[in-house]
Design an enzyme around this catalytic site. Structure first.
Site, PDB file in Angstrom:
ATOM      1  N   LYS A   1       0.984  -1.340  -0.072  1.00 18.55           N
ATOM      2  CA  LYS A   1      -0.094   0.075   0.079  1.00 18.55           C
ATOM      3  C   LYS A   1       0.906   1.229  -0.016  1.00 18.55           C
ATOM      4  O   LYS A   1       2.029   1.266   0.610  1.00 18.55           O
ATOM      5  CB  LYS A   1      -0.755   0.076   1.306  1.00 18.55           C
ATOM      6  CG  LYS A   1      -2.272   0.900   1.151  1.00 18.55           C
ATOM      7  CD  LYS A   1      -3.248   0.094   0.256  1.00 18.55           C
ATOM      8  CE  LYS A   1      -4.369   0.887   0.170  1.00 18.55           C
ATOM      9  NZ  LYS A   1      -5.430  -0.080  -0.528  1.00 18.55           N
TER      10      LYS A   1
HETATM   11  P1  NAD Z   1     -13.152   7.247  -3.397  1.00 23.77           P
HETATM   12  O1  NAD Z   1     -12.186   8.467  -2.739  1.00 23.77           O
HETATM   13  O2  NAD Z   1     -13.400   7.229  -4.679  1.00 23.77           O
HETATM   14  O3  NAD Z   1     -14.550   7.284  -2.545  1.00 23.77           O
HETATM   15  C1  NAD Z   1     -14.598   7.509  -0.866  1.00 23.77           C
HETATM   16  C2  NAD Z   1     -16.052   7.951  -0.796  1.00 23.77           C
HETATM   17  O4  NAD Z   1     -16.336   7.978   0.725  1.00 23.77           O
HETATM   18  C3  NAD Z   1     -16.333   9.456  -1.107  1.00 23.77           C
HETATM   19  O5  NAD Z   1     -17.603   9.231  -1.579  1.00 23.77           O
HETATM   20  C4  NAD Z   1     -16.245  10.185   0.247  1.00 23.77           C
HETATM   21  O6  NAD Z   1     -17.003  11.402   0.044  1.00 23.77           O
HETATM   22  C5  NAD Z   1     -16.924   9.123   1.198  1.00 23.77           C
HETATM   23  N1  NAD Z   1     -16.423   9.510   2.397  1.00 23.77           N
HETATM   24  C6  NAD Z   1     -15.403   9.490   2.944  1.00 23.77           C
HETATM   25  N2  NAD Z   1     -15.513   9.794   4.463  1.00 23.77           N
HETATM   26  C7  NAD Z   1     -16.717   9.256   4.661  1.00 23.77           C
HETATM   27  C8  NAD Z   1     -17.586   9.140   5.941  1.00 23.77           C
HETATM   28  N3  NAD Z   1     -17.193   9.233   7.245  1.00 23.77           N
HETATM   29  N4  NAD Z   1     -18.971   8.758   5.858  1.00 23.77           N
HETATM   30  C9  NAD Z   1     -19.461   8.742   4.500  1.00 23.77           C
HETATM   31  N5  NAD Z   1     -18.657   8.702   3.357  1.00 23.77           N
HETATM   32  C10 NAD Z   1     -17.380   9.118   3.415  1.00 23.77           C
HETATM   33  O7  NAD Z   1     -12.478   5.995  -2.759  1.00 23.77           O
HETATM   34  P2  NAD Z   1     -12.779   4.526  -3.162  1.00 23.77           P
HETATM   35  O8  NAD Z   1     -11.673   4.034  -4.217  1.00 23.77           O
HETATM   36  O9  NAD Z   1     -14.362   4.292  -3.524  1.00 23.77           O
HETATM   37  O10 NAD Z   1     -12.425   3.620  -1.850  1.00 23.77           O
HETATM   38  C11 NAD Z   1     -13.684   3.449  -0.910  1.00 23.77           C
HETATM   39  C12 NAD Z   1     -13.076   2.203   0.124  1.00 23.77           C
HETATM   40  O11 NAD Z   1     -12.940   1.034  -0.814  1.00 23.77           O
HETATM   41  C13 NAD Z   1     -11.729   2.362   0.525  1.00 23.77           C
HETATM   42  O12 NAD Z   1     -11.921   1.860   2.153  1.00 23.77           O
HETATM   43  C14 NAD Z   1     -10.830   1.694  -0.328  1.00 23.77           C
HETATM   44  O13 NAD Z   1      -9.488   1.428   0.643  1.00 23.77           O
HETATM   45  C15 NAD Z   1     -11.938   0.625  -0.491  1.00 23.77           C
HETATM   46  N6  NAD Z   1     -11.363  -0.150  -1.731  1.00 23.77           N
HETATM   47  C16 NAD Z   1     -11.123   0.520  -2.692  1.00 23.77           C
HETATM   48  C17 NAD Z   1     -10.905  -0.196  -4.002  1.00 23.77           C
HETATM   49  C18 NAD Z   1     -10.838   0.314  -5.476  1.00 23.77           C
HETATM   50  O14 NAD Z   1     -10.682  -0.358  -6.472  1.00 23.77           O
HETATM   51  N7  NAD Z   1     -10.703   1.607  -5.492  1.00 23.77           N
HETATM   52  C19 NAD Z   1     -10.696  -1.778  -3.871  1.00 23.77           C
HETATM   53  C20 NAD Z   1     -10.755  -2.275  -2.661  1.00 23.77           C
HETATM   54  C21 NAD Z   1     -10.951  -1.627  -1.578  1.00 23.77           C
END
Ligand code: NAD
Length: 417
Positions: free
Chosen positions: A106
């Protein structure tokens, strides 16, 4: 209270549970408790107004026994070395559960991207990639998007590595735009995998999706895709939140419309008025059958686990549930599909992207989605069988599979020299 939870302690506690089940050798357990490499970098960026700002970033590789390390790059003001290390450890188990040939890694930079212009974001990315260039590469450690980063950022990562090498290296990063060697289906892959595991879990729990109400926390890449696909699965999305706050309507929310009109706007989805505004804490406790946390870590804690109404939780985010909350949910009979299984779709299609880049031979979207669905269903069913065999919950069953595969690879390779 929840912001003081150390996610690395959480990840180590989860590892200890699996190690105990597996009766893992003490030496091997300590090998798996630590990342193999951690790099802290401080680097300057000249802002548009001419001022110099120094940023702190990290790259952590947790384990490379099963192959090159793989893991996203996160841009967020609250990242730190422990969180990055925990996320790297979860990546190791995730790749092993999906049985793809990677270890976990990461990276992150402590930054609020909302305060940067596009040019500043590009300069920050190129300099961060240069600072961690001793660790990343198409055969060693392959980054991908995470919170705060996207396909454009991955394009800059690829270009920076390529400029340093003197030739184009598409396989050094995944989640790129299609025209630069990205894969069809990658942007939607994590959300799609979340919904595939939700459908499988609904069958196990005898939940009729056409009568199920779903709340999605987070409306970024994972949350918005999951919400759209939940709607397509026949279930009703009744609640959504983003960093600003949440909205709830027991009769359902128009997800596609919300995505097209409100995501990315300053006021976020709260600008939609035909729903009850609720806080980020309240949304998790609103009535629903299925809850998909798809935002940040440590959202379901000892403080609110008891108030959660959902019968099924599918973890789109990494580390949304603390170990104490897990116990409470388990006592209440809530079925939790853990992050290292539920959100593995992203790294699975990242693996497909890497394979396509190395071969310079690209697949069609339906082929990508079919292969992804097959791996997600097979992984779910393997974990579910493990859960029944060990009489435990899905998280422990998934960890047992993941940790066992990594431990076996480590033993087979032997300890150098
Ligand atoms: P992103 O930046 O695209 O979106 C994050 C979202 O969460 C945004 O809508 C933001 O406004 C919202 N947010 C932040 N704090 C918040 C809160 N306290 N309450 C409600 N909403 C809140 O990120 P992403 O890529 O969608 O990642 C989201 C999660 O999924 C993370 O934990 C990430 O590690 C995990 N993840 C992502 C991927 C990927 O392929 N992008 C893969 C596996 C896991």
């Amino acid at each position: 209270m929840s912001q003081h939870i150390n996610v690395l302690d959480m990840a180590r506690e989860q590892l200890a549970v699996a190690a105990n089940f597996l009766d893992l050798d003490k030496g091997l357990h300590s090998v798996l408790s630590q990342p193999i490499r951690q790099l802290i970098v401080h680097f300057p960026v000249v802002l548009d107004n001419g001022e110099v700002q120094v940023f702190e970033g990290y790259r952590v590789q947790h384990n490379a026994s099963r192959g090159p390390t793989k893991g996203g790059i996160r841009y967020h003001p609250e990242v730190d070395l422990d969180e990055t290390s925990a996320l790297a450890m979860w990546m190791t188990w995730k790749c092993a559960v999906a049985n793809i040939p990677y270890g976990g890694a990461k990276g992150s930079v402590k930054v609020d991207t909302k305060k940067l212009s596009k040019r500043e974001l590009e300069k920050l990315t190129r300099r961060y990639v240069t600072e961690i260039s001793s660790m990343i590469g198409e055969r060693s450690d392959i980054p991908a998007p995470d919170i705060g980063t996207n396909a454009q950022v991955m394009a800059w990562v690829m270009d920076t590595v390529s400029m340093q090498k003197g030739y184009t290296v598409p396989g050094c990063v995944t989640g790129k735009p299609i025209e630069l060697g990205g894969s069809e289906g990658r942007t939607e892959a994590t959300g799609r995998g979340v919904v595939v595991t939700m459908e499988e879990a609904a069958k196990v729990r005898n939940l009729d999706l056409s009568k199920s109400k779903v709340i999605v926390q987070g409306f970024g890449n994972v949350g918005s895709t999951a919400a759209k696909l939940v709607e397509e699965s026949g279930a009703t999305v009744v609640g959504i939140s983003d960093a600003i706050g949440g909205i709830y309507n027991e009769n359902g929310l128009p997800v596609h419309d919300l995505f097209n009109r409100y995501s990315g706007r300053d006021g976020g989805i709260r600008e939609y008025k035909d729903a009850q505004p609720v806080s980020n804490a309240e949304i998790l406790e609103m009535p629903c059958d299925i809850l998909i946390p798809a935002a940040v870590a440590t959202q379901i804690t000892v403080d609110n686990a008891d108030k959660i109404k959902a019968k099924l939780i599918v973890e789109g985010a990494n580390g949304p549930t603390t170990p104490e909350a897990d116990h409470i949910l388990s006592d209440k009979g809530v079925f939790v599909v853990p992050d290292i299984l539920a959100n593995a779709g992203g790294v699975v299609v990242s693996y497909f992207e890497w394979v396509q880049d190395l071969q310079n031979f690209f697949w069609e979207e339906n082929e990508v989605n079919a292969k992804l669905t097959r791996i997600m269903r097979a992984s779910f069913s393997e974990v579910e069988r493990g859960m029944r065999a060990h009489k435990t919950d899905m998280r422990t069953a998934a960890l047992i599979i993941g940790v066992k595969r990594v431990a076996e690879a480590t033993i087979r390779r032997g300890i150098f020299p």
